[in-house]
Design an enzyme around this catalytic site. Structure first.
Site, PDB file in Angstrom:
ATOM      1  N   SER A 179       0.860  -1.182   0.000  1.00 56.88           N
ATOM      2  CA  SER A 179       0.000   0.000   0.000  1.00 56.88           C
ATOM      3  C   SER A 179       0.892   1.226   0.000  1.00 56.88           C
ATOM      4  O   SER A 179       2.049   1.150   0.424  1.00 56.88           O
ATOM      5  CB  SER A 179      -0.892   0.013   1.248  1.00 56.88           C
ATOM      6  OG  SER A 179      -1.589   1.239   1.379  1.00 56.88           O
ATOM      7  N   SER A 203       1.527  -2.168   9.724  1.00 57.47           N
ATOM      8  CA  SER A 203       1.669  -3.510   9.138  1.00 57.47           C
ATOM      9  C   SER A 203       2.253  -3.441   7.736  1.00 57.47           C
ATOM     10  O   SER A 203       3.048  -4.300   7.342  1.00 57.47           O
ATOM     11  CB  SER A 203       0.310  -4.223   9.113  1.00 57.47           C
ATOM     12  OG  SER A 203      -0.577  -3.645   8.163  1.00 57.47           O
ATOM     13  N   TYR A 254      -2.906  -0.277  10.329  1.00 58.42           N
ATOM     14  CA  TYR A 254      -2.774  -0.703   8.930  1.00 58.42           C
ATOM     15  C   TYR A 254      -1.438  -0.224   8.365  1.00 58.42           C
ATOM     16  O   TYR A 254      -0.693  -0.997   7.749  1.00 58.42           O
ATOM     17  CB  TYR A 254      -3.937  -0.122   8.129  1.00 58.42           C
ATOM     18  CG  TYR A 254      -3.910  -0.448   6.660  1.00 58.42           C
ATOM     19  CD1 TYR A 254      -4.226  -1.723   6.203  1.00 58.42           C
ATOM     20  CD2 TYR A 254      -3.605   0.538   5.722  1.00 58.42           C
ATOM     21  CE1 TYR A 254      -4.220  -2.017   4.851  1.00 58.42           C
ATOM     22  CE2 TYR A 254      -3.604   0.255   4.370  1.00 58.42           C
ATOM     23  CZ  TYR A 254      -3.910  -1.023   3.933  1.00 58.42           C
ATOM     24  OH  TYR A 254      -3.900  -1.306   2.593  1.00 58.42           O
ATOM     25  N   SER A 255      -1.130   1.046   8.577  1.00 62.04           N
ATOM     26  CA  SER A 255       0.117   1.604   8.066  1.00 62.04           C
ATOM     27  C   SER A 255       1.328   0.903   8.666  1.00 62.04           C
ATOM     28  O   SER A 255       2.298   0.599   7.964  1.00 62.04           O
ATOM     29  CB  SER A 255       0.182   3.106   8.355  1.00 62.04           C
ATOM     30  OG  SER A 255       1.309   3.697   7.756  1.00 62.04           O
TER      31      SER A 255
END
Length: 269
Positions: free
Chosen positions: A143, A159, A156-157
């Site tokens: 991402s 990970s 999330y960031s």
């Protein structure tokens, strides 16, 4: 005659029952590859695998919860036992979360890391000897959040940053053997990922997703991933907004943080 570098190659995909994972399975299958679909949604997995089989493709379905190391080892081992090896592993299974760090239960971070980071690690570790032996390819669905900050998605960031560190380092280890790693950074894609986003309490959030720009489709992503795999690219950044975000974050990181925070400030309201 069209060149098909993946004809008869063995492609294993996690999170294969929907979204980008399924679209990649279909794309590679259409190019003559043999597809192993891995997903924890058994019912949908079997249905999608049967659809590919009915279309004349060679496939197998392996139910797998990537947070469980023993299931990853079994699933990858099962694929290798049946087909003789793995040429491409697409670490695609993922989960996201939304909410302020200060309000988020630590268990949410543990869940996100278990799926996004450790799931990819477990599957890669199980497949690595076969991939090196066959001079194969590991594809990682990362991402822009793995390269730059993202408001309201600290877990999330984190990970995705961890994935970036793991797989760029792994690439340098396996390159001398002829194997490779492609890192994919999607922008906003029309998948179920956001519909299943965890909130601060660990339950699926009802808060609407903030996004910037037009959403792309899984099929568009799959086409770009296939072309990048053919060319053995190091990094693939998808969508116009993703590309702009990538370059601003590289060239003017403070400016990027301010723009990003302003665009996504509703995440914390």
């Amino acid at each position: 005659m069209t060149h098909q570098p993946f004809i008869d190659k063995i492609i294993a995909v996690t999170g294969a029952a929907s979204g980008i994972g399924l679209a990649v399975c279909r794309k590679f299958a259409d190019q003559g590859a043999t597809i192993a679909l891995l997903d924890m949604d058994r019912e949908t997995l079997e249905r999608r695998t049967q659809e590919l089989t009915d279309a004349g493709h060679t496939t197998m379905a392996v139910p797998c919860d990537v947070t469980r190391r023993e299931e990853c080892e079994y699933a990858i081992g099962h694929v290798i036992d049946r087909f003789g090896g793995i040429d491409v592993l697409f670490n695609n299974a993922g989960i996201t979360q939304r909410g302020a760090f200060i309000d988020t239960n630590p268990s949410v971070f543990e869940t996100v890391m278990a799926v996004n980071f450790f799931g990819s690690l477990y599957c890669t570790r199980a497949a690595i000897h076969s991939i090196i032996e066959r001079k194969g390819l590991i594809i990682v669905n990362e991402s822009i959040a793995g390269l730059a900050p993202l408001l309201g998605r600290t877990g999330y960031s984190a990970s995705k940053h961890a994935l970036h560190g793991l797989f760029t380092s792994l690439r340098s280890e396996i390159r001398p053997a002829g194997a490779h790693v492609l890192i994919v950074c999607p922008g906003f894609i029309q998948t179920n990922l956001q519909a299943r986003a965890l909130g601060c309490d660990g339950r699926v959030t009802t808060r609407p997703q903030s996004r910037v720009g037009k959403q792309s489709t899984p099929e568009e992503a799959a086409e770009a991933i296939y072309e990048a795999a053919v060319k053995r690219k190091h990094l693939l950044v998808l969508t116009p907004v993703g590309k702009i975000s990538y370059w601003i974050s590289r060239l003017a990181p403070v400016l990027y943080e301010r723009i990003m925070a302003r665009q996504l400030r509703s995440e914390l309201e």
